[in-house]
Scaffold this motif. Structure first.
Motif, PDB file in Angstrom:
ATOM      1  N   PRO A   1       0.858  -1.212   0.024  1.00 32.46           N
ATOM      2  CA  PRO A   1       0.015   0.023   0.136  1.00 32.46           C
ATOM      3  C   PRO A   1       0.934   1.482  -0.015  1.00 32.46           C
ATOM      4  O   PRO A   1       2.125   1.147   0.289  1.00 32.46           O
ATOM      5  N   PRO A   2       0.259   2.508  -0.359  1.00 27.76           N
ATOM      6  CA  PRO A   2       0.948   3.708  -0.388  1.00 27.76           C
ATOM      7  C   PRO A   2       1.593   4.345   1.112  1.00 27.76           C
ATOM      8  O   PRO A   2       2.775   4.686   1.072  1.00 27.76           O
ATOM      9  N   GLN A   3       0.887   3.729   2.176  1.00 26.24           N
ATOM     10  CA  GLN A   3       1.651   4.390   3.312  1.00 26.24           C
ATOM     11  C   GLN A   3       1.809   3.425   4.276  1.00 26.24           C
ATOM     12  O   GLN A   3       2.857   3.225   5.003  1.00 26.24           O
ATOM     13  N   THR A   4       0.995   2.486   4.652  1.00 28.29           N
ATOM     14  CA  THR A   4       1.006   1.454   5.910  1.00 28.29           C
ATOM     15  C   THR A   4       0.342   0.156   5.520  1.00 28.29           C
ATOM     16  O   THR A   4      -0.513   0.024   4.962  1.00 28.29           O
ATOM     17  N   LEU A   5       1.352  -0.753   6.382  1.00 27.66           N
ATOM     18  CA  LEU A   5       0.973  -2.143   6.093  1.00 27.66           C
ATOM     19  C   LEU A   5       0.955  -2.791   7.458  1.00 27.66           C
ATOM     20  O   LEU A   5       1.952  -2.993   8.146  1.00 27.66           O
ATOM     21  N   VAL A   6      -0.099  -3.246   7.826  1.00 25.99           N
ATOM     22  CA  VAL A   6      -0.526  -4.049   9.055  1.00 25.99           C
ATOM     23  C   VAL A   6      -0.352  -5.675   8.956  1.00 25.99           C
ATOM     24  O   VAL A   6      -1.380  -6.007   7.949  1.00 25.99           O
ATOM     25  N   LEU A   7       0.380  -6.293   9.731  1.00 21.83           N
ATOM     26  CA  LEU A   7       0.481  -7.556   9.287  1.00 21.83           C
ATOM     27  C   LEU A   7       0.031  -8.206  10.746  1.00 21.83           C
ATOM     28  O   LEU A   7       0.812  -8.008  11.746  1.00 21.83           O
ATOM     29  N   ASP A   8      -0.871  -9.240  10.791  1.00 25.88           N
ATOM     30  CA  ASP A   8      -1.224  -9.832  11.888  1.00 25.88           C
ATOM     31  C   ASP A   8      -0.747 -11.161  11.690  1.00 25.88           C
ATOM     32  O   ASP A   8      -1.362 -11.975  10.952  1.00 25.88           O
ATOM     33  N   LEU A   9      -0.118 -11.638  12.930  1.00 24.96           N
ATOM     34  CA  LEU A   9       0.586 -12.975  12.911  1.00 24.96           C
ATOM     35  C   LEU A   9       0.170 -13.827  13.881  1.00 24.96           C
ATOM     36  O   LEU A   9       0.758 -14.780  14.429  1.00 24.96           O
ATOM     37  N   LYS A  10      -1.012 -13.468  14.498  1.00 28.34           N
ATOM     38  CA  LYS A  10      -1.444 -14.025  15.577  1.00 28.34           C
ATOM     39  C   LYS A  10      -1.798 -15.661  15.356  1.00 28.34           C
ATOM     40  O   LYS A  10      -1.620 -16.516  16.239  1.00 28.34           O
ATOM     41  N   ASN A  11      -2.112 -15.974  14.180  1.00 24.89           N
ATOM     42  CA  ASN A  11      -2.419 -17.387  13.720  1.00 24.89           C
ATOM     43  C   ASN A  11      -1.451 -18.045  13.052  1.00 24.89           C
ATOM     44  O   ASN A  11      -1.796 -18.983  12.468  1.00 24.89           O
ATOM     45  N   VAL A  12      -0.482 -17.467  13.115  1.00 20.57           N
ATOM     46  CA  VAL A  12       0.917 -18.295  12.536  1.00 20.57           C
ATOM     47  C   VAL A  12       1.606 -19.056  13.622  1.00 20.57           C
ATOM     48  O   VAL A  12       1.859 -18.430  14.780  1.00 20.57           O
ATOM     49  N   ILE A  13       1.536 -20.401  13.535  1.00 20.22           N
ATOM     50  CA  ILE A  13       1.791 -21.163  14.744  1.00 20.22           C
ATOM     51  C   ILE A  13       3.202 -21.649  14.600  1.00 20.22           C
ATOM     52  O   ILE A  13       4.017 -22.023  15.779  1.00 20.22           O
ATOM     53  N   TYR A  14       3.964 -21.241  13.339  1.00 24.79           N
ATOM     54  CA  TYR A  14       5.474 -21.653  13.365  1.00 24.79           C
ATOM     55  C   TYR A  14       6.204 -20.901  12.208  1.00 24.79           C
ATOM     56  O   TYR A  14       5.483 -20.480  11.071  1.00 24.79           O
ATOM     57  N   VAL A  15       7.406 -20.427  12.380  1.00 24.65           N
ATOM     58  CA  VAL A  15       8.168 -19.619  11.339  1.00 24.65           C
ATOM     59  C   VAL A  15       9.430 -20.345  11.318  1.00 24.65           C
ATOM     60  O   VAL A  15      10.026 -20.523  12.403  1.00 24.65           O
ATOM     61  N   ASP A  16      10.148 -20.695  10.243  1.00 26.21           N
ATOM     62  CA  ASP A  16      11.418 -21.301  10.290  1.00 26.21           C
ATOM     63  C   ASP A  16      12.384 -20.129   9.804  1.00 26.21           C
ATOM     64  O   ASP A  16      11.816 -18.879   9.604  1.00 26.21           O
TER      65      ASP A  16
END
Length: 566
Positions: free
Chosen positions: A480-495
């Motif tokens: 987007p032009p100004q702001t990106l909100v990223l919700d990771l509450k439902n991410v159970i694993y990140v490698d």
């Protein structure tokens, strides 16, 4: 993280607490019965593996005692198993018996290490499609290898590969021995008929002496005794253990070390790994079956260490690879075994048999042993799984059929490697397909209303790993032009690959002047964000890390400048 090695505590130690005469009586009865079942199977497995029949008996005695005395299951019976036939035969044909001893001992060391490093539970991660595929493939190969003795064919040297076996059988079909075929067919009929009629035998107790006890006698023993008696009485022209191997020695062999060379060990690496993995799979699957029957829970790491010790010791006394055996373990449970003492009694009973009755084994016809193994192979296979394939997804079908085909036609090692590789690819694909993203709207979060042109809020689901980084890359391509909100509450694993994708997203947003606000980091994703430095990058800019998406959206909207009035 502290890593502690498991303590060496055989299940026998706990099983002997409050041990009494009643339990001892049950264990002795079960152990003697299991020994009766194990005797013909041990000889048959050894012969089918290209070894002398005593190799199977020695294995059942020595390895059976060690596995029961030091194992992690209360009722598991160890010894030679049908699953090893194909591998052992191939090693013997290609490298010789001396190198089989080395490979078996090396596999024992691997099993001990697997138990020490708590890898017992990892065996359960092998997909059921792979297990069924190679089990059915081994069953086919066992049955195929017994056609020679079943038909009484005169084949001087039996090849070890599938097409070689077929060629040898076809080219020597004219040497068929009708007497051997008759003994084999009658033996097979007795075994099948006895199994089906065993449930009715107790009803004949009032009519037949000891009729209530006959149902516990296995059909293989009945067929073995009758076939041996008929061949001996009528002097039938059928090959026997005595005519083929010269009989069975009436004593255990002395300890002997084979000639060892690092050159041989290098070539034996893959057969060694195959023996260790197959032994681990078979023994732990068998222990799980026993757990379900007695309502107990075995110690997988202790079981692997005991299996390893058994496989390290036994080959130096003339034995072959050993593992937990389902047929004998089930027999042990059904006959009332309460502790590992039953398995130890089974070993002592077999020792008594070879010390007292070894000369009688010389008259056992090989055709009868072939019939016993044909029956074992049929019971070993999960044939109903082929008819149920249509109810499963395509990847499951392909994996099972491919492992089955590769086991039969090529090699068990190749089959298992392919099966695990295919299962991993399927798992990666399925998990990546479960990972998804969705854009949040003003209907769910009213604070977004009127700001959609310059603000986007996205929620990610599932695991953010190397197979699902396309989700983050898609956000990079449409910022987007100004702001990106990223919700990771439902991410159970990140490698590590997923963390790198997030770091690239942070760098891209910074380069394009887009503010990135992350919310909902918890548990493992929060830990890897902290360890990779991603958390520090977000915390360095006030407001770029929020506890939840609602707070993140409100933070983004708060910093927006009001639109100029027209």
């Amino acid at each position: 993280m502290n890593f502690a090695l498991p303590r060496f505590r055989p299940r026998l130690v706990d099983a002997l607490k409050d041990y009494d005469k009643a339990r001892l009586t049950k264990d002795v009865a079960a152990g003697v019965t299991v020994a009766v079942v194990a005797l013909p199977l041990a000889m048959a497995f050894a012969i089918a593996s290209g070894l002398k029949p005593e190799a199977g008996i020695f294995t059942a005695i020595i390895a059976g005692f060690i596995i029961s005395a030091l194992g992690g299951s209360r009722v598991q019976i160890g010894g030679p198993a049908g699953a090893f036939i194909v591998i052992v035969y191939g090693i013997v044909q290609q490298y010789g018996v001396a190198n089989l001893i080395i490979a078996t001992a090396m596999s024992g060391v691997l099993l001990i290490l697997m138990g020490l490093f708590r890898l017992g539970t990892l065996v359960r991660f092998i997909p059921i499609s792979v297990v069924i595929g190679f089990t059915n493939g081994i069953a086919v190969l066992i049955g195929l290898s017994q056609i020679k003795d079943f038909l009484g064919l005169k084949i001087p040297h039996m090849p070890g590969d599938f097409f070689g076996i077929l060629g040898a059988l076809w080219s020597h079909l004219h040497t068929l021995n009708p007497w051997a075929l008759g003994v084999a067919l009658v033996s097979l009929a007795i075994i099948v008929g006895w199994q089906r009629g065993a449930a009715r035998i107790p009803r004949l107790g009032p009519i037949l002496p000891f009729g209530d006890k006959l149902s516990s006698v296995p059909g293989s023993i009945v067929a073995l005794v009758l076939a041996t008696a008929v061949v001996g009485i009528f002097n039938l022209p059928v090959e026997t253990i005595g005519s083929k191997f010269g009989g069975i020695p009436a004593a255990l062999p002395a300890f002997a070390l084979p000639s060892f060379s690092w050159e041989s060990a290098r070539f034996l690496l893959m057969p060694t790994i195959t023996l260790a993995l197959l032994g681990a799979i078979e023994s732990l699957l068998c222990a799980r079956v026993a757990d379900g029957m007695i309502g107990d829970r075995h110690d997988p790491n202790q079981e692997l260490m005991a299996q390893g010790l058994a496989n390290f010791v036994t080959p130096f006394f003339g034995g072959m690879p050993a593992t937990g055996t389902i047929a004998r373990t089930v027999t042990n449970v059904k006959n009332g075994a309460t502790s590992p003492v039953a398995g130890m009694v089974h070993a002592f009973t077999l020792l008594a048999v070879i010390l007292i009755a070894a000369p009688l084994a010389s008259s056992i016809p090989l055709a009868c042993l072939a019939a016993i193994l044909m029956f074992v192979a049929w019971n070993m296979g999960e044939w109903r799984e082929f008819t149920r394939l249509r109810t499963y997804r395509l990847p499951y079908r392909i994996t099972l059929l491919a492992v089955f085909f590769l086991t039969v036609v090529f090699d068990l090692t190749v089959a298992v490697q392919f099966g695990i590789f295919a299962a991993c690819l399927t798992f990666i694909y399925r998990i990546s397909s479960l990972s998804r993203s969705e854009q949040l709207t003003a209907a769910e979060y009213p604070a977004l209303a009127g700001h959609e042109a310059k603000l986007q809020a996205w929620r990610l689901y599932g695991a953010l790993f190397f197979g699902a980084t396309k989700l983050v890359e898609a956000l990079e391509d449409h910022l987007p032009p100004q702001t990106l909100v990223l919700d990771l509450k439902n991410v159970i694993y990140v490698d590590s690959t997923g963390a790198e994708a997030l770091e690239n997203l942070v760098a891209t947003c910074h380069k394009r002047g887009v503010r990135l606000i992350v919310s909902g980091l918890m548990n493992q994703p929060l830990d890897i964000a902290r360890r990779t430095g991603l958390l520090g990058q977000l915390e360095a800019q006030a407001g770029d890390l929020q506890p939840d998406v609602a707070a993140a959206v409100e933070e983004a909207v708060r910093t927006f400048k009001p639109e100029p009035l027209e």
